[in-house]
Design an enzyme around this catalytic site. Structure first.
Site, PDB file in Angstrom:
ATOM      1  N   GLU A 149      51.607  58.885  44.410  1.00 17.86           N
ATOM      2  CA  GLU A 149      50.530  59.626  43.550  1.00 17.86           C
ATOM      3  C   GLU A 149      49.406  58.819  43.952  1.00 17.86           C
ATOM      4  O   GLU A 149      49.330  57.505  44.123  1.00 17.86           O
ATOM      5  CB  GLU A 149      50.870  59.810  42.302  1.00 17.86           C
ATOM      6  N   GLU A 153      42.980  57.969  36.877  1.00 13.80           N
ATOM      7  CA  GLU A 153      42.945  58.461  35.238  1.00 13.80           C
ATOM      8  C   GLU A 153      41.449  58.894  34.868  1.00 13.80           C
ATOM      9  O   GLU A 153      40.632  58.058  35.494  1.00 13.80           O
ATOM     10  CB  GLU A 153      43.487  57.170  34.364  1.00 13.80           C
ATOM     11  N   LYS A 205      50.745  53.282  49.598  1.00 13.89           N
ATOM     12  CA  LYS A 205      50.447  53.448  48.147  1.00 13.89           C
ATOM     13  C   LYS A 205      49.980  52.085  47.679  1.00 13.89           C
ATOM     14  O   LYS A 205      48.836  51.808  47.104  1.00 13.89           O
ATOM     15  CB  LYS A 205      51.559  53.900  47.169  1.00 13.89           C
ATOM     16  N   CYS A 261      47.886  50.653  37.178  1.00 16.79           N
ATOM     17  CA  CYS A 261      48.241  50.777  38.408  1.00 16.79           C
ATOM     18  C   CYS A 261      47.910  49.354  39.208  1.00 16.79           C
ATOM     19  O   CYS A 261      48.867  48.788  39.751  1.00 16.79           O
ATOM     20  CB  CYS A 261      47.469  51.838  39.173  1.00 16.79           C
ATOM     21  N   LYS A 264      49.814  45.715  38.222  1.00 12.33           N
ATOM     22  CA  LYS A 264      51.104  45.599  38.741  1.00 12.33           C
ATOM     23  C   LYS A 264      51.233  45.984  40.243  1.00 12.33           C
ATOM     24  O   LYS A 264      52.467  45.440  40.887  1.00 12.33           O
ATOM     25  CB  LYS A 264      51.962  46.646  37.988  1.00 12.33           C
ATOM     26  N   LYS A 322      39.125  51.935  31.456  1.00 14.46           N
ATOM     27  CA  LYS A 322      38.092  52.722  31.974  1.00 14.46           C
ATOM     28  C   LYS A 322      37.728  53.917  31.374  1.00 14.46           C
ATOM     29  O   LYS A 322      38.508  54.276  30.223  1.00 14.46           O
ATOM     30  CB  LYS A 322      38.408  52.995  33.504  1.00 14.46           C
TER      31      LYS A 322
END
Length: 437
Positions: A149, A153, A205, A261, A264, A322
């Site tokens: 993906e 967000e 990714k 995201c 990590k 954010k």
């Protein structure tokens, strides 16, 4: 097409809802009984702009369903998405126990050909591990596909419905055809579905997120340099962002990256490199810079008060990592709150969406405002930690009369420095000149 989505976090719920929006029949499965019951009742468990309307529409039109029963969820599904957590373990490597556990459970109950799609962010080689845990459990044919993906967000629905690209990793021709059919409605304007092998897809990714994190840390280093030499990071940003080789995005200096995201994923890629005896020097530096940057604003505060903030009271605007999300995972605000409290200060904070999550994490270590302005009462200074739109054009007269002192530390560079001079504020931001006294 009939689809199952295993896991209903940010990725799983957005994926399931958006797949239902184009006419697919989607069943989302989760082990959290209370959460599933709430979703069945039409209660959205996360805040994500644009998601609520699609969520309710697809439930009412009987295309989006929720269950705790895995066998029920996958019985008729052609494609099964695994959207499960992959948290960092103690050594920084991604924990695949949820993904591999679900894959093993699925293998035990499938009765016909299925496409198993890893939507979670997973290390290179995970597709092979999924096959390895599934194969001993079933004689039924299945395919394992990597489909990372790229959802931001705050704009995740738009990112899913109108992706700039879709990456699909598979060497199975039947799975490739099904995935191509599934995503066809989302790329009608010509944006590509990029097919590749599973390992390249998995690395894509991590490479994407790590590169963006690198841009952020680089600009934070430039901001720190600007403060030392008397330059303005906003001018530098505009100067380099106009170069199409660099681009305008992810060049805003601030107080470090956070979220579910970047932290990590950068850590996991560096750990994966280490496991292959490769020292990924850039990523190690990116992580080091980010840890330091999260505390830069507190250092500015301490310097202003001659190293002693014991007994001082601070107002915080913004808690989410954010704007346009309630996600506080690895949010700089968490680190800043701890630093202020440890130094003997007190805090009142406000965020339009993230306060329930902060309360669940921080509890009564801090106080909470009901709006932006009552948060300022009795505060010696205001700290801006998240660039929500409502903070961009505040009532400065109200700030002046409510704060004990006209002092602002801005971790997101929201205001024009010359304007702050005219308004009589002491204003200290990131990578720009300090104005006022």
């Amino acid at each position: 097409m009939k689809i199952a989505v295993v896991g209903t976090g940010y990725v799983g719920l957005v994926t399931g809802t958006c797949l239902a929006e184009t006419g697919n029949d989607v069943v989302c499965v989760d082990i959290n009984v209370q959460k599933v019951e709430k979703m069945k009742a039409g209660e959205l468990p996360i805040y994500e702009p644009g998601l609520e309307q699609l969520f309710h529409r697809n439930i009412s039109q009987d295309r989006l369903h929720f269950t705790t029963n895995l066998a029920e969820a996958i019985a008729e599904a052609k494609i099964i998405f695994l959207a499960l957590p992959t948290p960092p373990g103690g050594d920084g490597a991604a924990d695949l126990s949820y993904v591999l556990g679900a894959a093993k459970d699925i293998a035990k109950i499938i009765t016909d050909y299925k496409v198993i799609v890893t939507k979670s962010t997973v290390p290179v080689g995970t597709a092979d591990k999924v096959r390895a845990v599934m194969s001993p459990e079933t004689s039924i044919e299945f395919a394992v596909v990597s489909n990372p993906e790229f959802l931001r967000e705050g704009v995740a629905v738009e990112d899913f419905m109108k992706p700039d690209r879709v990456v699909v990793g598979t060497t199975d021709e039947r799975a490739r055809k099904l995935m191509g059919e599934l995503y066809a409605p989302y790329v009608r304007q010509g944006n590509p579905v990029i097919f590749m092998d599973e390992r390249s897809s998995e690395l894509t990714k991590y490479a994407a997120n790590s590169f963006l994190a690198t841009k952020i840390s680089f600009m934070n280093e430039i901001a720190n340099m600007c403060e030392l030499v008397g330059a303005d990071v906003d001018m530098v940003r505009r100067g380099i962002g106009a170069d199409e080789r660099i681009g305008k995005r992810f060049l805003f200096a601030g107080i470090g990256y956070g979220g579910s995201c970047f932290p990590k994923d950068v850590q996991a890629l560096a750990k994966s490199a280490e496991e292959h005896n490769y020292d990924f020097k850039i990523l190690n530096s990116v992580m080091s810079v980010n840890e330091i940057q999260k505390k830069v604003l507190v250092e500015k505060v301490k310097k202003y008060y001659n190293g002693d903030i014991k007994g001082k009271h601070f107002a915080l605007w913004g808690l989410a990592f954010k704007p346009e999300t309630d996600d506080i995972r690895e949010a700089p605000a968490l680190y800043i709150i701890d630093e202020l409290i440890d130094a003997g200060a007190t805090v009142t904070a406000f965020d339009p969406e993230a306060m329930p999550n902060i309360k669940a994490t921080v509890g009564d270590k801090i106080a909470y405002g009901t709006n932006a302005y009552d948060t300022l009462e009795n505060a010696d200074a205001l700290l801006i930690l998240t660039e929500w739109s409502l903070f961009r054009t505040p009532d400065f007269d109200k700030l002046s009369t409510t704060l004990n002192s006209k002092v602002i530390f801005d971790g997101r560079n929201l205001y024009d420095t010359e304007k702050m001079v005219d308004l009589g504020f002491y204003y200290n931001s990131i990578g720009r000149k300090v104005v006022g006294k």
